[in-house]
Design a protein around this motif. Structure first.
Motif, mmCIF file in Angstrom:
data_model
loop_
_atom_site.group_PDB
_atom_site.id
_atom_site.type_symbol
_atom_site.label_atom_id
_atom_site.label_comp_id
_atom_site.label_asym_id
_atom_site.label_seq_id
_atom_site.Cartn_x
_atom_site.Cartn_y
_atom_site.Cartn_z
ATOM 1 N N MET A 30 -30.134 -21.318 92.168
ATOM 2 C CA MET A 30 -29.404 -20.285 91.487
ATOM 3 C C MET A 30 -30.023 -19.410 90.183
ATOM 4 O O MET A 30 -30.044 -18.349 90.260
ATOM 5 C CB MET A 30 -28.134 -20.732 90.701
ATOM 6 N N PHE A 31 -31.207 -19.979 89.964
ATOM 7 C CA PHE A 31 -32.112 -19.485 88.736
ATOM 8 C C PHE A 31 -32.720 -18.658 89.620
ATOM 9 O O PHE A 31 -32.944 -17.460 89.058
ATOM 10 C CB PHE A 31 -32.899 -20.625 88.014
ATOM 11 N N ILE A 32 -33.486 -18.834 90.700
ATOM 12 C CA ILE A 32 -34.257 -18.062 91.340
ATOM 13 C C ILE A 32 -33.409 -16.566 91.455
ATOM 14 O O ILE A 32 -33.985 -15.616 91.558
ATOM 15 C CB ILE A 32 -34.863 -18.609 92.614
ATOM 16 N N ALA A 33 -32.431 -16.871 91.990
ATOM 17 C CA ALA A 33 -31.645 -15.535 92.524
ATOM 18 C C ALA A 33 -31.215 -14.873 91.236
ATOM 19 O O ALA A 33 -31.254 -13.645 91.309
ATOM 20 C CB ALA A 33 -30.206 -16.068 93.107
ATOM 21 N N TYR A 34 -30.870 -15.454 90.050
ATOM 22 C CA TYR A 34 -30.729 -14.545 88.771
ATOM 23 C C TYR A 34 -31.966 -13.762 88.569
ATOM 24 O O TYR A 34 -31.995 -12.690 88.205
ATOM 25 C CB TYR A 34 -30.631 -15.468 87.620
ATOM 26 N N VAL A 35 -33.148 -14.517 88.546
ATOM 27 C CA VAL A 35 -34.638 -13.759 88.360
ATOM 28 C C VAL A 35 -34.504 -12.483 89.151
ATOM 29 O O VAL A 35 -34.843 -11.670 88.643
ATOM 30 C CB VAL A 35 -35.632 -14.680 88.301
ATOM 31 N N VAL A 36 -34.424 -12.785 90.517
ATOM 32 C CA VAL A 36 -34.549 -11.798 91.524
ATOM 33 C C VAL A 36 -33.626 -10.479 91.042
ATOM 34 O O VAL A 36 -33.891 -9.426 90.926
ATOM 35 C CB VAL A 36 -34.193 -12.294 92.842
ATOM 36 N N VAL A 37 -32.402 -10.976 91.052
ATOM 37 C CA VAL A 37 -31.355 -9.959 90.496
ATOM 38 C C VAL A 37 -31.790 -9.130 89.298
ATOM 39 O O VAL A 37 -31.644 -7.845 89.180
ATOM 40 C CB VAL A 37 -29.989 -10.412 90.740
ATOM 41 N N ALA A 38 -32.025 -9.988 88.269
ATOM 42 C CA ALA A 38 -32.362 -9.254 86.962
ATOM 43 C C ALA A 38 -33.531 -8.424 86.899
ATOM 44 O O ALA A 38 -33.405 -7.459 86.455
ATOM 45 C CB ALA A 38 -32.432 -10.359 86.053
ATOM 46 N N VAL A 39 -34.608 -8.811 87.791
ATOM 47 C CA VAL A 39 -35.814 -7.994 87.883
ATOM 48 C C VAL A 39 -35.458 -6.714 88.487
ATOM 49 O O VAL A 39 -35.868 -5.649 88.083
ATOM 50 C CB VAL A 39 -36.969 -8.825 88.270
ATOM 51 N N LEU A 40 -34.813 -6.942 89.889
ATOM 52 C CA LEU A 40 -34.646 -5.685 90.486
ATOM 53 C C LEU A 40 -33.383 -4.725 89.595
ATOM 54 O O LEU A 40 -33.821 -3.416 89.909
ATOM 55 C CB LEU A 40 -33.795 -6.027 91.820
ATOM 56 N N LEU A 41 -32.497 -5.234 89.247
ATOM 57 C CA LEU A 41 -31.610 -4.386 88.243
ATOM 58 C C LEU A 41 -32.598 -3.787 87.036
ATOM 59 O O LEU A 41 -32.255 -2.523 86.998
ATOM 60 C CB LEU A 41 -30.551 -5.130 87.863
ATOM 61 N N SER A 42 -33.160 -4.390 86.464
ATOM 62 C CA SER A 42 -34.012 -3.799 85.564
ATOM 63 C C SER A 42 -35.054 -2.860 85.904
ATOM 64 O O SER A 42 -35.077 -1.718 85.329
ATOM 65 C CB SER A 42 -34.810 -5.199 84.722
ATOM 66 N N ILE A 43 -35.604 -2.898 86.877
ATOM 67 C CA ILE A 43 -36.399 -1.815 87.465
ATOM 68 C C ILE A 43 -35.539 -0.537 87.743
ATOM 69 O O ILE A 43 -35.979 0.447 87.387
ATOM 70 C CB ILE A 43 -37.107 -2.342 88.840
ATOM 71 N N LEU A 44 -34.308 -0.892 88.261
ATOM 72 C CA LEU A 44 -33.694 0.116 88.598
ATOM 73 C C LEU A 44 -33.084 0.829 87.217
ATOM 74 O O LEU A 44 -33.157 2.113 87.236
ATOM 75 C CB LEU A 44 -32.242 -0.365 89.604
ATOM 76 N N LEU A 45 -32.794 0.184 86.317
ATOM 77 C CA LEU A 45 -32.198 0.862 84.980
ATOM 78 C C LEU A 45 -33.624 1.331 84.540
ATOM 79 O O LEU A 45 -33.294 2.597 83.733
ATOM 80 C CB LEU A 45 -31.860 -0.411 84.211
ATOM 81 N N VAL A 46 -34.741 1.105 84.535
ATOM 82 C CA VAL A 46 -35.786 1.732 83.911
ATOM 83 C C VAL A 46 -35.956 3.009 84.253
ATOM 84 O O VAL A 46 -36.168 4.171 83.640
ATOM 85 C CB VAL A 46 -36.855 0.761 83.793
ATOM 86 N N PHE A 47 -36.076 3.300 85.662
ATOM 87 C CA PHE A 47 -36.283 4.387 86.191
ATOM 88 C C PHE A 47 -35.170 5.391 86.229
ATOM 89 O O PHE A 47 -35.361 6.464 86.074
ATOM 90 C CB PHE A 47 -36.564 4.136 87.952
#
Length: 116
Positions: A1-18
């Motif tokens: 679950m930790f890896i899934a959190y990291v992947v989702v957090a990074v992808l959502l963060s990139i989307l939010l920054v753009f």
């Protein structure tokens, strides 16, 4: 679950920054949408800042999970507000995007709570 959190957090963060950047540089499509929703121009930097704060909170949440969960809850509320804004002006064409973002923002909440 930790890896899934990291992947989702990074992808959502990139989307939010753009997305936040697009608001700050007044991208034509973003501005048309905000005008259609009757969002005051003075709110644009605040909304962009909230997106940046959510992205940072999600990324810090990789190392300090309570902050990541809190940031994700804030983003869920932010995007629920976006859905309400679209529905308020009867913009059903634009409403599905924030609905998807609500679900995407909910993923770090679920994944974060599952790995605590």
């Amino acid at each position: 679950m930790f890896i899934a959190y990291v992947v989702v957090a990074v992808l959502l963060s990139i989307l939010l920054v753009f997305s936040g950047r697009s608001m700050l540089v007044k991208d034509k499509d973003i501005m048309e949408t905000l005008d259609r929703l009757a969002v005051p121009k003075s709110w644009i930097p605040v909304l962009a800042l909230l997106k940046f704060a959510g992205a940072v909170g999600l990324l810090i949440g990789i190392f300090y999970r309570p902050l990541g969960i809190a940031a994700a809850i804030g983003l869920v509320l932010f995007f629920i507000g976006a859905v309400i804004s679209h529905l308020r002006v009867k913009d059903v064409k634009g409403a599905p995007v924030p609905v998807v973002l609500v679900l995407l923002a909910a993923a770090p909440v679920v994944l974060g709570l599952a790995t605590v």
